[in-house]
Enzyme design. Structure first.
Site, PDB file in Angstrom:
ATOM      1  N   TYR A   1      10.321  72.801  25.289  1.00 24.81           N
ATOM      2  CA  TYR A   1      11.488  73.712  25.663  1.00 24.81           C
ATOM      3  C   TYR A   1      11.816  73.281  27.067  1.00 24.81           C
ATOM      4  O   TYR A   1      11.206  73.118  27.836  1.00 24.81           O
ATOM      5  CB  TYR A   1      10.724  75.256  25.842  1.00 24.81           C
ATOM      6  CG  TYR A   1      11.693  76.189  26.248  1.00 24.81           C
ATOM      7  CD1 TYR A   1      12.504  76.750  25.349  1.00 24.81           C
ATOM      8  CD2 TYR A   1      11.824  76.209  27.710  1.00 24.81           C
ATOM      9  CE1 TYR A   1      13.280  77.987  25.830  1.00 24.81           C
ATOM     10  CE2 TYR A   1      12.731  77.248  28.261  1.00 24.81           C
ATOM     11  CZ  TYR A   1      13.469  78.097  27.221  1.00 24.81           C
ATOM     12  OH  TYR A   1      14.312  79.042  27.535  1.00 24.81           O
TER      13      TYR A   1
ATOM     14  N   GLU B   1      19.944  75.556  27.705  1.00 24.67           N
ATOM     15  CA  GLU B   1      18.738  75.627  27.100  1.00 24.67           C
ATOM     16  C   GLU B   1      18.465  74.675  25.834  1.00 24.67           C
ATOM     17  O   GLU B   1      19.256  74.681  24.950  1.00 24.67           O
ATOM     18  CB  GLU B   1      18.227  77.192  26.573  1.00 24.67           C
ATOM     19  CG  GLU B   1      17.093  77.440  25.969  1.00 24.67           C
ATOM     20  CD  GLU B   1      16.756  78.647  25.396  1.00 24.67           C
ATOM     21  OE1 GLU B   1      16.489  79.584  26.059  1.00 24.67           O
ATOM     22  OE2 GLU B   1      17.181  78.841  24.274  1.00 24.67           O
TER      23      GLU B   1
END
Ligand code: GDP
Ligand code: MN
Length: 417
Positions: free
Chosen positions: A139, A223
């Site tokens: 992530y 993101e």
């Protein structure tokens, strides 16, 4: 000032289920992939399809295991459920025929995820790419920390669909927009994620490009989740989410031109142009009301008697035949609407005029297929109600009292199982 919209918002907050009114720029995958590509961030080459035949064809061209993703403006697709077969919105298929079968169960159906309304969002586009064999999911996000008024990197070696439950494993690194990805940042990331030197070189390049995108596009959030390391040792971004500053709208015309509105947002915008205030809710009783306060009261009474409103629809002060025609048209197209309550207060405009408008608008739009209760109050209301009674329109009943009108429409509306 109390605006109509703020009342609608309050109502939505207090009456679950909620519908998020996100006004941030949302991009579908095909566009976010293009944007990532433009900034040399690695994404798998993908194809957009709208029919099962195309899905089959694309997978036969890919000639190997492929991933099919529902294109909706909501995350959580991997854990979502389709109205057709209960399967998720991200599917791995092994063959063109399997692609065909899955696409058949996705296109035209509703996908419900943690981020969609209860009934889900309708899917009419799919994105397909060659499946990546994943060794590890990361992530990587870049955003602004408002408290520290500084940009921050969020990083985790346990990315993917469970990131929400792994937030404690997120590493937070503040950085400077001008100093960028320094040796210190690299060293920290390499140690925390346990990356080899050559892996770290790739990650450094990715971070540099992320920052470039972040700055040049006025992003507030970028993101990558998951950013994966493939079995072959390459880093690829399989899903990304963006947030852009709304005030950047004029500087970033091209980007905002890609913005995809949900059908509901599109509808709201169209109606606002016509002077109608419309907000979709989750129930099955359509309301046509004039004035925000009355809209609020009407929705409250409907829920008090056990019903659920499908919408707010404020036709505004003048309540013309034109506005009513539009309003009827909208409720007609909404398959969920199984009963309609017209609750109009005749202030400036007399009730008999409004009644005439209702009758002719109803005739113009082909009458009503579901029960409709009309309540008119104000100047000449008796005359107005009489006009409606005499119209001979099917399914139309009049009820002069507000409470009784709400009660009646709840009773007349077939409940959803
Ligand atoms: P989201 O659920 O809407 O966030 O959709 P994502 O695009 O993030 O996909 C959900 C999950 O599907 C990812 O976290 C991956 O675990 C998995 N996934 C997506 N693409 C691939 C792929 O090419 N190969 C494999 N093995 N898994 C994938
Ligand atoms: Mn994702």
């Amino acid at each position: 000032m109390i605006t109509w919209r703020s009342i609608a918002r309050t109502f939505q907050r207090h009456h679950a289920p909620f519908r998020a009114q996100v006004r941030q720029l949302s991009l579908l995958e095909q566009h976010s992939h293009k944007l990532l590509q433009e900034f040399k961030l690695p994404v798998p080459p993908g194809f957009l399809v709208t029919t099962p035949e195309q899905a089959k064809q694309v997978v036969s061209v890919i000639n190997g295991p492929s991933v099919i993703k529902a294109q909706v403006l909501a995350g959580g697709r991997g854990k979502g459920r389709f109205s057709s077969d209960g399967q998720s919105g991200v599917r791995r298929v092994e063959s063109p025929n399997e692609a065909f079968r899955n696409a058949t169960n996705m296109l035209g159906y509703y996908l419900t995820t943690a981020q969609t309304p209860q009934d889900g969002l309708k899917v009419d586009k799919l994105y397909i790419y060659k499946a990546v064999s994943i060794a590890q999911e990361f992530y990587f996000a870049m955003t602004f920390d408002r408290q520290h008024t500084a940009p921050v990197l969020l990083i985790s070696s346990s990315g993917g669909t469970n990131i929400e439950s792994n937030v404690d494993k997120l590493h937070k690194l503040y950085f400077g927009l001008s100093t960028g990805i320094t040796d210190e940042i690299d060293a920290y990331i390499q140690a925390e994620l346990g990356l080899s030197d050559s892996e770290m070189k790739d990650i450094h390049q990715i971070l540099v490009q992320m920052l470039k995108l972040f700055k040049e596009k006025d992003a507030t959030l970028l993101e990558l989740n998951p950013l994966v390391r493939s079995e072959e040792g390459e880093f690829v971004c399989l899903d990304a989410k963006f947030g852009f500053d709304n005030t950047a709208r004029y500087r970033q015309e091209e980007l905002f031109g890609l913005e995809e509105r949900s059908p509901e947002q599109e509808e709201e915008r169209r109606l606002a142009e016509l002077g109608l205030n419309y907000v979709r809710l989750e129930g099955n009783i359509g309301n046509i009301v004039n004035g925000a306060g009355l809209a609020m009261a009407t929705n409250d009474l409907i829920s008090l008697y056990g019903g659920k409103s499908a919408n707010f629809l404020d036709v505004g002060g003048t309540t013309t035949k034109q506005a009513l025609s539009k309003a009827f048209g909208i409720l007609k197209k909404d398959e969920r609407v199984k009963g309609i309550l017209i609750n109009i207060y005749g202030g400036i405009v007399r009730c008999d005029m409004i009644a005439e408008a209702i009758v002719s608008a109803a005739a113009e739009t082909g009458g009503f297929k579901c029960p409709v209760v009309v309540r008119l109050q104000g100047t000449n209301s008796e005359k107005g109600l009489k006009l409606i009674k005499q119209s001979g329109l099917d399914n139309l009943v009049v009820e002069p009292e507000f409470e009784k009108a709400a009660q009646r429409i709840v009773k007349e509306t077939p409940s959803v199982e």
